[in-house]
Design a protein around this motif. Structure first.
Motif, PDB file in Angstrom:
ATOM      1  N   LYS A   7       0.845  -1.202   0.000  1.00  0.00           N
ATOM      2  CA  LYS A   7       0.000   0.000   0.000  1.00  0.00           C
ATOM      3  C   LYS A   7       0.877   1.248   0.000  1.00  0.00           C
ATOM      4  O   LYS A   7       1.832   1.344   0.762  1.00  0.00           O
ATOM      5  N   GLY A 151      -7.818   8.466   5.929  1.00  0.00           N
ATOM      6  CA  GLY A 151      -6.771   7.476   6.181  1.00  0.00           C
ATOM      7  C   GLY A 151      -7.211   6.056   5.854  1.00  0.00           C
ATOM      8  O   GLY A 151      -6.521   5.088   6.175  1.00  0.00           O
ATOM      9  N   ASP A 154      -5.344   2.541   4.356  1.00  0.00           N
ATOM     10  CA  ASP A 154      -4.678   1.545   5.212  1.00  0.00           C
ATOM     11  C   ASP A 154      -5.628   0.377   5.452  1.00  0.00           C
ATOM     12  O   ASP A 154      -5.247  -0.793   5.376  1.00  0.00           O
TER      13      ASP A 154
HETATM   14 MG    MG Z   1      -2.427   7.527   5.884  1.00  0.00          MG
END
Ligand code: MG
Ligand code: ASP
Length: 412
Positions: A7, A151, A154
């Protein structure tokens, strides 16, 4: 032969040169004999730009439309990355959330993953292709695009790694790994070689922003080994894994701080059953979650008590009128608010089996002349609220006091 998920966060795909680096790294990993699935974030700054555009049109944008906009950042990076891999001589295919498919609930802007179908991914890897999946996005039962919260790439990466039983999930970012504390305020902070899911969860929820909390929860639930590392070099980063003997011996693994809370004092309420229940019942009704709570009896004969608690600063503006009102109803002498606080926390599995860790923390802070305003503990964590101006001093003193600059962490 292994199956590897890689990632890449926003800064790692921040411009075309960096996207080419991502392409080269993915190809090299494949050439080393692995099947490779790449998950990408939007280019750095892009999600903020998109959200700002929406807010220019309307103050409170419709959540469904918000996700249609926000998901485009990752769509662009996924295609660019697939093209970059092709131009470097590899084979690649991009897949969006709904193509994979990453099925989520319907909570727009903060959706939760319900199921992931790995078959399209496997079809492509079998043909020798590197699959590039747009992170952060999914699709609900009705086919609407959803996103997983800020975010969230993730979480996409770890959940996909779990769904396809990948051997490892590498999270490439702009830092070398997880540090014992924030290197920006503590120069002796050190990269941790290996940390348990439990510790990482505590650190993440206490303000260490390397990984989205949800991604750590999923990694822990499915036992996905996560390797947080830099996309700018080949140095090993931090492995986040199941706890083992070597990790249990580490008393304090890391120190976190969080300036996101405010403190409320409700002084001189009646000291009788039901008072605290009424105060916090009123907050719960407004969906405001409080963190630390302290009640202490005040001196005097009229049996009054002070209640102190912390809550997220982001909830303070909304919560204040209710708190003032309940305070009045309960006959409080005064309701005071303090936003200049920081919560400093020590985290470590070894606390379960070592006594006196909290006492040592208090002593270190006392030696620096730092007054503790509130305390909370869990099995593997002790948190103290202190005045915000002491943030750096407290973090450095605790880092030194617990010998974190010296500890040679266990090696994977
Ligand atoms: Mg991040
Ligand atoms: N692009 C999204 C964000 O900025 C998701 C991510 O980068 O993980 O929050």
């Amino acid at each position: 032969m292994a199956l590897v998920v890689q990632k890449f966060g926003g800064t790692s795909v921040g411009n075309i040169d960096r996207i080419r680096n991502v392409a080269r790294r993915a190809i090299a990993t494949q050439k080393a004999g692995n099947d490779v699935v790449v998950i990408v974030s939007a280019m750095s700054g892009e999600t903020n730009r998109l959200l700002a555009l929406a807010h220019e049109v309307v103050k409170v944008p419709d959540a469904r439309e918000m996700d249609v906009i926000a998901s485009t950042g990752e769509q662009v990076t996924a295609a660019l990355t697939a093209m970059a891999i092709q131009s470097e001589g590899g084979q690649a295919r991009s897949l969006l959330g709904h193509q994979v498919k990453v099925l989520t609930d319907g909570a727009f802007t903060k959706a939760r993953i319900k199921a992931i179908d790995g078959s399209k991914i496997f079809d492509a890897t079998k043909k020798g292709e590197i699959v590039v999946v747009a992170g952060f996005q999914g699709v609900n039962e009705s086919g609407d695009i959803t996103t997983l919260g800020r975010g969230g790439s993730d979480t996409s990466a770890v959940a996909i790694a779990a769904a396809i039983s990948a051997d490892a999930c590498e999270i490439y970012t702009d830092v070398d790994g997880v540090y014992t504390t924030d290197p920006n305020i503590c120069p002796s902070a050190r990269k941790i070689a290996k940390i348990s899911y439990e510790e990482m969860l505590e650190l993440a929820s206490l303000g260490a922003k390397v990984l989205q909390i949800r991604s750590v929860e999923i990694a822990m639930k499915y036992g996905v080994p996560v390797h947080v590392r830099s996309s700018f070099n080949d140095a090993p980063g931090t492995w986040v894994t199941r706890e083992d003997k070597s990790l249990e011996d580490v008393v304090v693994a890391g120190i976190a701080y969080d300036k996101g809370d405010a403190r409320v004092h409700v002084t001189g309420v009646e000291d009788k059953p039901g008072v605290v229940a009424e105060l916090f019942g009123a907050l719960a009704e407004k969906n405001i979650s409080v963190d630390m709570i302290i009640q202490n009896a005040t001196k005097g004969h009229n049996e009054r008590a002070d209640v102190t608690f912390t809550l997220p600063k982001t909830d303070l503006a909304r919560g204040r009128p209710f708190i003032d009102e309940v305070g009045k109803r309960l006959g409080a002498l005064e309701v005071r608010y303090d936003e200049d606080i920081v919560k400093v926390s020590i985290v470590g599995l070894g606390m379960r089996s070592h006594a006196g860790i909290a006492a040592k923390m208090f002593r270190i802070l006392a030696t620096e002349g730092i007054n503790i305003q509130a305390i909370s503990t869990s099995e593997i964590k002790v948190s103290c609220v202190v005045a915000a101006k002491y943030t750096e001093l407290a973090v450095r003193a605790l880092h030194d006091g617990f010998g974190l600059e010296k500890t040679v962490g266990p090696t994977p």
